[in-house]
Enzyme design. Structure first.
Site, PDB file in Angstrom:
ATOM      1  N   GLU A   4     119.607  -6.586  28.314  1.00  0.00           N
ATOM      2  CA  GLU A   4     120.550  -7.526  27.760  1.00  0.00           C
ATOM      3  C   GLU A   4     120.344  -7.769  26.101  1.00  0.00           C
ATOM      4  O   GLU A   4     121.507  -7.818  25.586  1.00  0.00           O
ATOM      5  CB  GLU A   4     120.327  -8.900  28.474  1.00  0.00           C
ATOM      6  CG  GLU A   4     120.901  -9.074  29.845  1.00  0.00           C
ATOM      7  CD  GLU A   4     119.900  -8.072  31.104  1.00  0.00           C
ATOM      8  OE1 GLU A   4     120.631  -7.431  31.942  1.00  0.00           O
ATOM      9  OE2 GLU A   4     118.785  -8.224  30.685  1.00  0.00           O
ATOM     10  N   ASP A  32     117.196  -0.997  33.150  1.00  0.00           N
ATOM     11  CA  ASP A  32     117.036  -2.493  33.395  1.00  0.00           C
ATOM     12  C   ASP A  32     116.629  -3.328  32.229  1.00  0.00           C
ATOM     13  O   ASP A  32     116.369  -2.708  31.342  1.00  0.00           O
ATOM     14  CB  ASP A  32     116.426  -2.488  34.673  1.00  0.00           C
ATOM     15  CG  ASP A  32     116.553  -4.032  35.617  1.00  0.00           C
ATOM     16  OD1 ASP A  32     117.436  -4.540  34.995  1.00  0.00           O
ATOM     17  OD2 ASP A  32     115.913  -4.214  36.575  1.00  0.00           O
ATOM     18  N   ASP A  75     120.709  -9.346  39.777  1.00  0.00           N
ATOM     19  CA  ASP A  75     119.926  -9.960  40.742  1.00  0.00           C
ATOM     20  C   ASP A  75     120.450 -11.003  41.528  1.00  0.00           C
ATOM     21  O   ASP A  75     120.298 -12.292  41.347  1.00  0.00           O
ATOM     22  CB  ASP A  75     118.659 -10.600  40.156  1.00  0.00           C
ATOM     23  CG  ASP A  75     117.805  -9.689  39.371  1.00  0.00           C
ATOM     24  OD1 ASP A  75     117.830  -8.351  39.660  1.00  0.00           O
ATOM     25  OD2 ASP A  75     117.004  -9.847  38.524  1.00  0.00           O
TER      26      ASP A  75
END
Length: 815
Positions: free
Chosen positions: A421, A418, A497
């Site tokens: 990015e 996770d 999300d």
């Protein structure tokens, strides 16, 4: 028309024309458009065009695929791609030149390069234009920026680009590719978590694809800037794109995934139901969740642990206060058929002098991303001050992969990357500064402008490659949030999300379909929504459609209500359990389709146009989808009580639940009860199924089940292997092809074993043949007439069992 009127009209047209030119010039203001071609050089499989100082190279990459590169200063950049793994294999190239143009033909595709100014057009063998430069806006550059403009026919449709919010159809919208931690994203949010600079154009059943292989912040504008053209470009890097001729949408996806790689076959357990939340802790709570699934006999295969299992949120640590017997817990879950997936964010806590091995070894081995002055970049994330691995280096990816050794030895089954990015807290841009330095294996460096969009993919790559070394032949399972084209080679993904709203349920289908045709077939969402607590009916509807998504994962955030299948009372629990069981019954069909995706790139979850490109009425359908080739899903995604209109794809279709047959021309209007999700089977499908199990490692009790739906192109297939190792790469598989032939008075079903190098759990097959208007006069298995068959006059089906079906066999029903 009078002379005065004619002159007035001519004046109006001249003004309008001048305004249009001024508008185009305004759009291109600041751009240096390529000029006229002055020299043509023929290369092997390519043509190089010189226009002033600039050079353009047009290369035949493979049959049906051309590549276009621009070097504004005449010097092409080093030819390297993080995405493309397929080697060039061009067909024979024919080059023709005259005073006005250069024509390059390879296979069924011709590229025409107009010389004055340089414009590039692609056409098929018959001369039909497929993709063409906008004449008023030749390709251009402005400092490091590059851009190309293309004509946009008024009836052309655009799809893909990965995880973009809102409708799957991209026309009249503009998008940015810059991997972003987009908590709470909505339908107008852009950019999101992934950069997939690939799109499909579709017009009247004919498709083409474009892959813009550029890792910088890029943009795609499908008619927002101008009504008659679309554009794409980037803030840096090379104008380097591939044209994929198709012409079928399926062929485009196959070509693109052959270029960028395909998803390896995942472990079978990862296709079961997955339970997650932020966070299950302490240990007693995680154990309670697993125990409740087994006590209630709700099938499940996976439980996730989010960041609270870690000590002070430091990756690769265990909070022993919360999880005192962590290793035994993992082992106990295994014994109950549960696989544990751990989150392992990429940010390493800056924690010197505390025996924190990931940080200490990383400092020793010089693995972290640096600032321009040579110091290590430090950013704040969940553990506080953190440092970030330099994943563009092979040796750093190897170091990262080695960090999983202890977790793998404990029996942890999969890992969740996770925040990659990469996300950095307390910065306006939510990520690293653009001037941070990323090193490459050849000793050169790139800044974060070039590395940002590939960072998450290289994180997932490091995890996957590390697990390949550590897991002793077991298939890895990696879940990544960020990605670039090619990330499907290493990981599954999800939509990030989202929110627990009806609107997000509605948006999930087009987003997942878009990811699938963008090369990432192993996709899912946070069922029920990550943010917020969904009402009971919404969560139930999400369980229904989720059962027919590639990844079936329920996840939610801290501070939200419980979201397990049994919340909201026994009625809701029963419906959710039923749909989980439907998924487990469909596992033979599902796994066969996933194996197809690993070979061809064709996703399990498909937009209608992928199989029916001529059916233009489905070009804008965001609600309905195909699950494999043979199942048509029309989920309920609204809380409205209005009737649901359903248009069936071409051909005849059977109701999955009742067996009733419906022609394509029939317009259905339904009011599905809460426990009903419209689901149809293609007439001509043969669907393999199995009895319900509590987890994928449990042996089904009973024979293989085969549902036969007579119709045109009657066929089906079954693929099986051990479900967890790479033995399939050595040919240790079972592959069977099924077919049927039907007339008004008979149905014949045939089974042909194509490879029999794996022994499945079954030896016999229970058949259900639909579409029977009356009881058959005779049922034969081979040459033997059997009597132990049953006819259901309400479902209009005939059921019987064929023994010893690990060989070729046939059955015949005479009416």
């Amino acid at each position: 028309m009078t002379r005065v009127a004619r002159h007035a009209a001519m004046g109006f047209l001249m003004v309008a024309w001048a305004c249009a030119l001024a508008s185009s010039a305004g759009f291109a203001q600041g751009w240096h458009h390529i000029s006229n071609v002055q020299h043509v050089e023929r290369l092997k499989d390519a043509v190089q065009l010189t226009a002033g100082a600039a050079k353009v190279r047009i290369t035949a990459f493979r049959d049906g695929i051309f590549r276009v590169r621009l070097a504004p200063n005449g010097n092409f950049a080093k030819d390297y791609s993080w995405a493309v793994v397929e080697s060039p294999a061009p067909p024979t190239v024919k080059v023709e030149e005259n005073a006005n143009e250069v024509r390059i033909t390879a296979g069924d595709v011709t590229v025409s390069a107009q010389k004055s100014p340089l414009l590039i057009n692609f056409s098929d063998r018959a001369g039909n234009a497929l993709l063409a430069d906008e004449p008023s806006l030749p390709m251009a550059w402005d400092g490091p920026q590059v851009q190309v403009w293309k004509k946009m026919p008024e009836d052309e449709n655009y799809y893909a680009l990965g995880d973009k919010a809102g409708p799957m159809h991209r026309r009249n919208r503009a998008f940015t590719n810059w991997n972003t931690d987009a908590f709470g994203w909505q339908e107008s949010s852009d950019p999101l978590y992934k950069t997939i600079p690939f799109f499909i154009g579709l017009r009247k059943g004919v498709a083409y694809g474009v892959f813009f292989d550029n890792t910088y912040r890029s943009s795609f504008d499908f008619g927002k800037e101008g009504r008659n053209y679309f554009s794409f470009g980037a803030e840096g890097g090379e104008l380097n794109y591939y044209f994929l001729a198709g012409p079928e949408p399926r062929k485009i996806v196959e070509q693109y995934t052959a270029m960028t790689g395909r998803s390896p076959l995942p472990p079978l357990w990862s296709l079961g139901y997955q339970q997650c939340r932020y966070s299950y802790y302490p240990e007693s709570r995680a154990r309670e969740i697993v125990k409740t699934f087994r006590e209630k006999k709700i099938p499940a295969d996976v439980i996730y642990l989010d960041i609270d299992y870690q000590q002070d949120y430091a990756p690769f640590t265990i909070n022993r206060r919360y999880f005192p017997t962590f290793e035994k817990m993992i082992s106990d879950f295994r014994a109950q058929g549960f696989h544990t997936i751990l989150i392992t964010d990429l940010h390493i806590k800056k924690d010197p002098n505390h025996d924190y091995a990931p940080y200490d070894s990383g400092i020793k081995d010089d693995v972290f991303v640096k600032n321009p002055d040579g110091s290590i970049f430090v950013g704040k994330v969940w553990p506080g001050d953190s440092v970030f691995p330099d994943f563009t280096l092979t040796r750093v990816r190897e170091w990262w992969g080695s960090l999983y050794k202890e977790f793998v030895s404990m029996g942890v089954a999969g890992f969740w990357n996770d925040m990659n990015e990469p996300s950095v807290f307390f910065r306006a841009d939510q990520t690293m500064p653009l001037d941070t330095v990323h090193r490459l294996d050849d000793g050169t460096t790139i800044d974060h402008r070039a590395a940002h969009n590939i960072y998450g993919m290289e994180n997932a790559r490091a995890t996957y490659e590390g697990l390949r070394k550590l897991q002793d032949g077991e298939r890895p399972f990696v879940l990544t949030r960020a990605a670039y084209s090619g990330a499907q080679r290493y990981a599954a993904t999800w939509t990030g999300d989202n929110s627990g709203t009806w609107n997000h349920l509605k948006m999930s289908t087009p987003t997942l379909m878009s990811m699938g045709i963008s090369g990432m077939p192993l996709v899912g969402d946070d069922m029920g929504g990550f943010s917020g607590s969904p009402p009971a009916e919404l969560l139930t509807r999400w369980f229904e459609v989720g059962a027919l998504n590639p990844i079936y994962r329920d996840h939610t955030a801290k501070g939200t209500a419980d979201q397990e299948p049994w919340v909201h009372g026994p009625q809701q629990e029963a419906i959710r359990k039923h749909y989980i069981e439907v998924r487990y019954r469909l596992l033979p069909y599902l796994y066969t389709a996933i194996e197809e995706a690993s070979r061809t790139g064709i996703p399990l979850m498909r937009p209608l146009f992928l199989e029916y490109p001529q059916a233009t009425e489905f070009y804008g359908d965001d609600r309905d989808f195909l699950f494999g080739r043979d199942l048509f899903v029309a989920p309920v995604t609204t809380e409205m009580v209005d009737p649901e209109d359903i248009s069936l794809p071409p051909g005849d279709w059977y109701d999955f639940w009742t067996g009733a047959k419906h022609p394509h021309s029939e317009k259905l209007q339904l009011r599905p009860r809460l426990d009903e999700m419209p689901l149809y089977v293609r007439a001509g499908a043969i669907v393999p199924m199995q009895p319900v199990v509590q987890y994928t490692g449990e042996t089904p009790d009973g024979p293989l089940q085969l549902r036969v739906y007579p119709g045109e192109d009657c066929s089906g297939s079954l693929y099986e292997d051990d479900g967890h190792t790479f033995a399939y790469e050595k040919g240790e598989i079972l592959r069977i092809r099924y077919s049927c032939a039907a007339s008004s008075s008979s149905v014949t079903i045939s089974s042909s074993v194509e490879r029999n190098a794996y022994k499945p759990w079954w030896n016999s097959t229970a058949l259900t043949v639909y579409g029977a208007a009356a009881a058959p006069k005779e049922v034969r298995v081979g040459e033997r007439v059997i009597s132990d068959w049953r006819f259901d006059s309400q479902a209009h089906d005939v059921t019987f069992t064929v023994p010893d079906t690990l060989r070729n066999w046939s059955a015949h029903l005479q009416y």
